[in-house]
Design a protein around this motif. Sequence first.
Motif, PDB file in Angstrom:
ATOM      1  N   THR A   3      49.974  37.693  50.876  1.00  0.00           N
ATOM      2  CA  THR A   3      49.078  37.658  49.740  1.00  0.00           C
ATOM      3  C   THR A   3      47.761  38.304  50.108  1.00  0.00           C
ATOM      4  OG1 THR A   3      48.593  35.404  50.436  1.00  0.00           O
ATOM      5  CG2 THR A   3      50.071  35.649  48.586  1.00  0.00           C
ATOM      6  N   VAL A   4      46.887  38.422  49.140  1.00  0.00           N
ATOM      7  CA  VAL A   4      45.667  39.197  49.319  1.00  0.00           C
ATOM      8  C   VAL A   4      44.526  38.316  49.788  1.00  0.00           C
ATOM      9  CG1 VAL A   4      43.980  40.581  48.073  1.00  0.00           C
ATOM     10  CG2 VAL A   4      46.391  40.878  47.640  1.00  0.00           C
ATOM     11  N   PRO A   5      43.692  38.779  50.704  1.00  0.00           N
ATOM     12  CA  PRO A   5      42.556  37.995  51.143  1.00  0.00           C
ATOM     13  C   PRO A   5      41.650  37.631  49.975  1.00  0.00           C
ATOM     14  CG  PRO A   5      42.810  39.968  52.491  1.00  0.00           C
ATOM     15  CD  PRO A   5      43.754  40.094  51.339  1.00  0.00           C
ATOM     16  N   ALA A   6      40.962  36.482  50.120  1.00  0.00           N
ATOM     17  CA  ALA A   6      40.042  36.058  49.062  1.00  0.00           C
ATOM     18  C   ALA A   6      38.836  36.979  48.977  1.00  0.00           C
ATOM     19  CB  ALA A   6      39.594  34.627  49.321  1.00  0.00           C
ATOM     20  N   GLY A   7      38.558  37.709  50.016  1.00  0.00           N
ATOM     21  CA  GLY A   7      37.441  38.648  49.990  1.00  0.00           C
ATOM     22  C   GLY A   7      37.751  39.821  50.891  1.00  0.00           C
ATOM     23  N   GLY A   8      36.930  40.858  50.826  1.00  0.00           N
ATOM     24  CA  GLY A   8      37.159  42.011  51.676  1.00  0.00           C
ATOM     25  C   GLY A   8      38.034  43.031  50.989  1.00  0.00           C
ATOM     26  N   PRO A   9      38.381  44.099  51.688  1.00  0.00           N
ATOM     27  CA  PRO A   9      39.104  45.204  51.073  1.00  0.00           C
ATOM     28  C   PRO A   9      40.538  44.814  50.742  1.00  0.00           C
ATOM     29  CG  PRO A   9      38.939  45.539  53.439  1.00  0.00           C
ATOM     30  CD  PRO A   9      38.093  44.348  53.114  1.00  0.00           C
ATOM     31  N   LEU A  10      41.082  45.506  49.769  1.00  0.00           N
ATOM     32  CA  LEU A  10      42.466  45.302  49.389  1.00  0.00           C
ATOM     33  C   LEU A  10      43.365  45.836  50.489  1.00  0.00           C
ATOM     34  CD1 LEU A  10      44.580  44.617  47.173  1.00  0.00           C
ATOM     35  CD2 LEU A  10      44.383  46.988  46.432  1.00  0.00           C
ATOM     36  N   ALA A 164      43.647  31.448  36.767  1.00  0.00           N
ATOM     37  CA  ALA A 164      42.774  30.632  37.616  1.00  0.00           C
ATOM     38  C   ALA A 164      42.246  31.436  38.792  1.00  0.00           C
ATOM     39  CB  ALA A 164      43.533  29.403  38.107  1.00  0.00           C
ATOM     40  N   CYS A 165      43.092  32.271  39.397  1.00  0.00           N
ATOM     41  CA  CYS A 165      42.653  33.093  40.530  1.00  0.00           C
ATOM     42  C   CYS A 165      41.632  34.136  40.090  1.00  0.00           C
ATOM     43  CB  CYS A 165      43.857  33.755  41.187  1.00  0.00           C
ATOM     44  SG  CYS A 165      44.884  32.626  42.163  1.00  0.00           S
ATOM     45  N   ARG A 166      41.808  34.714  38.903  1.00  0.00           N
ATOM     46  CA  ARG A 166      40.815  35.678  38.409  1.00  0.00           C
ATOM     47  C   ARG A 166      39.454  35.013  38.264  1.00  0.00           C
ATOM     48  NH1 ARG A 166      44.983  37.544  34.951  1.00  0.00           N
ATOM     49  NH2 ARG A 166      44.163  36.293  33.227  1.00  0.00           N
ATOM     50  N   ALA A 168      38.414  32.247  39.871  1.00  0.00           N
ATOM     51  CA  ALA A 168      37.913  31.786  41.169  1.00  0.00           C
ATOM     52  C   ALA A 168      37.481  32.938  42.060  1.00  0.00           C
ATOM     53  CB  ALA A 168      38.992  30.964  41.876  1.00  0.00           C
ATOM     54  N   MET A 169      38.091  34.111  41.874  1.00  0.00           N
ATOM     55  CA  MET A 169      37.821  35.257  42.748  1.00  0.00           C
ATOM     56  C   MET A 169      37.568  36.494  41.901  1.00  0.00           C
ATOM     57  SD  MET A 169      40.771  34.546  45.643  1.00  0.00           S
ATOM     58  CE  MET A 169      41.949  33.711  44.550  1.00  0.00           C
ATOM     59  N   PRO A 170      36.522  36.486  41.086  1.00  0.00           N
ATOM     60  CA  PRO A 170      36.310  37.611  40.162  1.00  0.00           C
ATOM     61  C   PRO A 170      36.044  38.935  40.852  1.00  0.00           C
ATOM     62  CG  PRO A 170      34.382  36.181  40.221  1.00  0.00           C
ATOM     63  CD  PRO A 170      35.465  35.464  40.963  1.00  0.00           C
ATOM     64  N   ASP A 171      35.557  38.912  42.081  1.00  0.00           N
ATOM     65  CA  ASP A 171      35.224  40.151  42.784  1.00  0.00           C
ATOM     66  C   ASP A 171      36.323  40.622  43.724  1.00  0.00           C
ATOM     67  OD1 ASP A 171      32.707  40.194  41.556  1.00  0.00           O
ATOM     68  OD2 ASP A 171      31.865  38.871  43.088  1.00  0.00           O
ATOM     69  N   ALA A 172      37.416  39.867  43.802  1.00  0.00           N
ATOM     70  CA  ALA A 172      38.501  40.273  44.697  1.00  0.00           C
ATOM     71  C   ALA A 172      39.174  41.527  44.146  1.00  0.00           C
ATOM     72  CB  ALA A 172      39.518  39.149  44.833  1.00  0.00           C
ATOM     73  N   PRO A 173      39.348  42.555  44.970  1.00  0.00           N
ATOM     74  CA  PRO A 173      39.933  43.821  44.497  1.00  0.00           C
ATOM     75  C   PRO A 173      41.449  43.717  44.379  1.00  0.00           C
ATOM     76  CG  PRO A 173      39.462  43.973  46.823  1.00  0.00           C
ATOM     77  CD  PRO A 173      38.976  42.616  46.381  1.00  0.00           C
ATOM     78  N   PHE A 174      41.897  42.873  43.465  1.00  0.00           N
ATOM     79  CA  PHE A 174      43.327  42.633  43.340  1.00  0.00           C
ATOM     80  C   PHE A 174      43.673  42.373  41.890  1.00  0.00           C
ATOM     81  CE2 PHE A 174      47.002  39.595  43.709  1.00  0.00           C
ATOM     82  CZ  PHE A 174      47.922  40.525  44.164  1.00  0.00           C
ATOM     83  N   ASP A 175      44.776  42.887  41.450  1.00  0.00           N
ATOM     84  CA  ASP A 175      45.245  42.686  40.085  1.00  0.00           C
ATOM     85  C   ASP A 175      46.008  41.363  40.024  1.00  0.00           C
ATOM     86  OD1 ASP A 175      46.165  42.828  37.522  1.00  0.00           O
ATOM     87  OD2 ASP A 175      47.646  44.394  37.908  1.00  0.00           O
ATOM     88  N   GLY A 243      39.364  24.038  41.452  1.00  0.00           N
ATOM     89  CA  GLY A 243      39.448  24.571  40.105  1.00  0.00           C
ATOM     90  C   GLY A 243      40.783  25.241  39.840  1.00  0.00           C
ATOM     91  N   VAL A 244      41.271  26.016  40.814  1.00  0.00           N
ATOM     92  CA  VAL A 244      42.575  26.664  40.667  1.00  0.00           C
ATOM     93  C   VAL A 244      43.671  25.610  40.526  1.00  0.00           C
ATOM     94  CG1 VAL A 244      44.309  28.096  41.818  1.00  0.00           C
ATOM     95  CG2 VAL A 244      41.898  28.761  41.892  1.00  0.00           C
ATOM     96  N   LEU A 245      43.642  24.604  41.377  1.00  0.00           N
ATOM     97  CA  LEU A 245      44.683  23.577  41.351  1.00  0.00           C
ATOM     98  C   LEU A 245      44.650  22.797  40.032  1.00  0.00           C
ATOM     99  CD1 LEU A 245      44.542  22.195  45.007  1.00  0.00           C
ATOM    100  CD2 LEU A 245      46.014  23.980  44.058  1.00  0.00           C
ATOM    101  N   HIS A 246      43.445  22.557  39.506  1.00  0.00           N
ATOM    102  CA  HIS A 246      43.341  21.843  38.237  1.00  0.00           C
ATOM    103  C   HIS A 246      43.993  22.646  37.109  1.00  0.00           C
ATOM    104  CE1 HIS A 246      41.741  19.366  35.023  1.00  0.00           C
ATOM    105  NE2 HIS A 246      41.280  20.479  34.448  1.00  0.00           N
ATOM    106  N   GLU A 247      43.713  23.941  37.056  1.00  0.00           N
ATOM    107  CA  GLU A 247      44.276  24.771  35.988  1.00  0.00           C
ATOM    108  C   GLU A 247      45.791  24.861  36.088  1.00  0.00           C
ATOM    109  OE1 GLU A 247      42.434  28.400  34.691  1.00  0.00           O
ATOM    110  OE2 GLU A 247      40.633  27.978  35.894  1.00  0.00           O
TER     111      GLU A 247
END
Length: 278
Positions: A3-10, A164-166, A168-175, A243-247
């Motif tokens: 899976t994709v890191p929560a931050g950093g480059p894709l 939920a992931c979008r 929680a991680m709005p700046d993550a470079p991942f679709d 927040g992710v787990l709640h959603e």
Amino acid sequence: MPTVPAGGPLPSPREPHEHRRTAESFGSDAERYDRARPAYPEDLARRIVAGSPGPDVLDVGCGTGIAARQFRAAGCAVLGVEPDGRMAEVARRLGTEVEVSTFEAWEPAGREFDAVVAAQSWHWVDPVAGAAGAARVLRPRGRFAAFWHVFGPPAQVAEATAAACRRAMPDAPFDFAAMARPSADPYRPLLDRTREGLHEIGGFGAPEEWNFAWQRSYTRDAWLDVLPTQGALTRLPADALAGVLHEVGTAIDAMGGHFTLRCTTVAISAVRTDGSVT
């Protein structure tokens, strides 16, 4: 699953081994990882054992020893190699011998094995260096096998997770929307890069691909125990993870509090020949 890191480059799907922070983040809750992650199909383990010349198995990136315990139950002697000391500690406590190292840096000290396996971990290994390392320690006719789970949760769960992931991680470079429209063959890049690595170093027969379909019922709580063990979430702050787990939990509640996960375990395997290794 990769899976994709929560931050950093894709990460490139062909070079996830370069993202060591994510690769070594699973030990942040090693007990949960061991408790929540599913085991592997028994037919897969039996096929590997039956196709190997003996019982000595090297488990690359063994984690907490989930696959190693299955091979031990099948009568194998298993040595694990694991870069995260926290994961290795749990594996040792549960009966697996482990040496702490990345596979690329690990020193076999002349030891040889009948099978080299990698359960949900080969994507963290350089494909060429890893293939060379496997060839170096496999006896003639020894078997290499790397395998991964492809999860297929219901659309309601996948869509809630993506949304939920979008958030929680709005700046993550991942679709993250890709979670809600899963590919029929999401591991194709990993299978291909593994095949190419084996081909580049030589000394292996033609790789085979295997697929094992299975399903498992999950309650809300059981699935919410699995989610934090996935790479995109292992480095999230506690409040964002909550927040992710709640959603996702709310979506499962709307389905009656449980669902059936459909899964395919995909594998690529090749036999060590007597040919030279480049």
